[in-house]
Design a protein around this motif. Structure first.
Motif, PDB file in Angstrom:
ATOM      1  N   GLY A  68       0.463   1.358  -3.203  1.00 12.31           N
ATOM      2  CA  GLY A  68       1.288   1.718  -2.053  1.00 12.31           C
ATOM      3  C   GLY A  68       2.537   2.491  -2.437  1.00 12.31           C
ATOM      4  N   MET A  71       1.328   6.152  -2.968  1.00 10.66           N
ATOM      5  CA  MET A  71       0.464   6.687  -1.915  1.00 10.66           C
ATOM      6  C   MET A  71       1.111   7.859  -1.179  1.00 10.66           C
ATOM      7  N   GLU A  72       2.374   7.727  -0.811  1.00  8.56           N
ATOM      8  CA  GLU A  72       3.037   8.785  -0.053  1.00  8.56           C
ATOM      9  C   GLU A  72       3.206  10.069  -0.881  1.00  8.56           C
ATOM     10  N   PRO A  73       3.663  10.010  -2.137  1.00 16.39           N
ATOM     11  CA  PRO A  73       3.714  11.254  -2.932  1.00 16.39           C
ATOM     12  C   PRO A  73       2.348  11.898  -3.102  1.00 16.39           C
ATOM     13  N   ARG A  75      -0.138  11.743  -0.930  1.00 19.23           N
ATOM     14  CA  ARG A  75      -0.495  12.309   0.376  1.00 19.23           C
ATOM     15  C   ARG A  75       0.221  13.632   0.610  1.00 19.23           C
ATOM     16  N   ALA A  76       1.523  13.658   0.272  1.00 18.78           N
ATOM     17  CA  ALA A  76       2.295  14.881   0.480  1.00 18.78           C
ATOM     18  C   ALA A  76       1.827  16.007  -0.429  1.00 18.78           C
ATOM     19  N   ASP A  77       1.449  15.668  -1.655  1.00 19.62           N
ATOM     20  CA  ASP A  77       1.028  16.690  -2.616  1.00 19.62           C
ATOM     21  C   ASP A  77      -0.335  17.269  -2.259  1.00 19.62           C
ATOM     22  N   VAL A  82      -2.571   9.906   6.200  1.00 19.29           N
ATOM     23  CA  VAL A  82      -2.321   8.572   5.642  1.00 19.29           C
ATOM     24  C   VAL A  82      -3.613   7.772   5.523  1.00 19.29           C
ATOM     25  N   SER A  86      -5.189   6.386   2.039  1.00 14.64           N
ATOM     26  CA  SER A  86      -5.329   4.934   1.939  1.00 14.64           C
ATOM     27  C   SER A  86      -6.726   4.535   1.503  1.00 14.64           C
ATOM     28  N   SER A 193       7.622   2.626  -9.497  1.00 14.00           N
ATOM     29  CA  SER A 193       8.679   3.314  -8.739  1.00 14.00           C
ATOM     30  C   SER A 193       9.607   4.085  -9.672  1.00 14.00           C
ATOM     31  N   TRP A 201       4.095  11.511  -9.367  1.00 13.39           N
ATOM     32  CA  TRP A 201       2.921  10.632  -9.362  1.00 13.39           C
ATOM     33  C   TRP A 201       1.920  11.000 -10.443  1.00 13.39           C
TER      34      TRP A 201
END
Length: 249
Positions: A68, A71-73, A75-77, A82, A86, A193, A201
């Motif tokens: 988790g 996940m966001e980096p 997705r953005a790359d 989402v 996921s 993190s 990532w």
């Protein structure tokens, strides 16, 4: 005739003495063997195996539960939704668990040590390859399927290996091993993190690949706990058993 009878009685008494000595020697060897087998369990190298299994579980579940964070980096790359990104984490966790029966078969065939080493190499290579992903499919295959397959081969040996070294303290040893999952949840997520802020990532996944590769070193600790039985032991028992039956008769 009296001399012959006395000589025969002396001869029989000598044979009985020899048989008694052999029986006592066999009993002593059996007791020594039992003592050696008792020394193998619940002590010594077994606790090193517990530590190795603890660390394997820490890396294994730590990577799974820290998805988790990255996940966001990801997705953005990759420019996906989402729900799509996921799916990668879901496939990773699902394949890891579904690999259980196959990993167990490998443990029965090749042992915990070999299975753990093979799994760590597969998961390390897969996570490292995922750092070069340019599409969701590539990430799903490398980070989801292949890494999950390798982590499944690490997970099963890390749970069952302690059973070879413990009898009375098996519950305690197993409990310590699975505590590695909780430790991984606490430690690997903050580490992820931190790596994410420093290297992104992709760099984070390369460091995680090194952690998976370290599980191969932990796997080396899982030495099979088997006593070598002399080849002539069974033969001696077969040879001596008729004599014992005669003496008992």
């Amino acid at each position: 005739s009296l001399l012959q009878e006395s000589e025969s009685s002396d001869t029989m008494s000598e044979e009985e003495v020899i048989s008694v000595i052999k029986d006592r020697k066999d009993e002593k060897e059996d007791n020594d063997q039992r003592d050696e087998n008792k020394e193998v369990y619940d002590r010594g190298w077994g606790w090193c195996v517990v530590a190795a299994c603890f660390l394997c579980n820490m890396v294994n579940d730590g990577i799974a539960y820290s998805f988790g964070v990255i996940m966001e980096p990801m997705r953005a790359d990759l420019g996906v939704g989402v729900g799509s990104i996921s799916l990668v984490g879901g496939v990773l966790a699902g394949v890891t668990m579904l690999t259980g029966p196959l990993a167990a078969a490998f443990v029965n065939r090749f042992g915990s040590r070999t299975t753990c080493i093979v799994g760590s190499i597969i998961s390390s290579a897969a996570i490292f390859a995922s750092s070069y992903s340019t599409s969701l499919i590539h990430l799903l295959i490398t980070y989801g399927v292949l890494a999950g397959f390798g982590l499944g081969f690490v997970y099963i040996p890390a749970v069952v290996a302690v059973g070879e070294y413990f009898r009375e303290k098996l519950s305690l040893a197993t409990g310590i091993c699975v505590c590695g999952s909780g430790a991984g949840t606490f430690l690997v997520a903050p580490l992820t993190s931190l790596l994410l802020r420093q290297f992104g990532w992709r760099g984070c996944n390369r460091v995680m690949a090194l952690l998976c590769l370290a599980c191969s070193l932990f796997g080396l600790v899982m030495v099979p706990n088997k006593k070598k039985v002399p080849k002539n032991t069974s033969k001696n028992s077969e040879i001596q058993s008729p004599g014992r039956k005669k003496n008992s008769g």
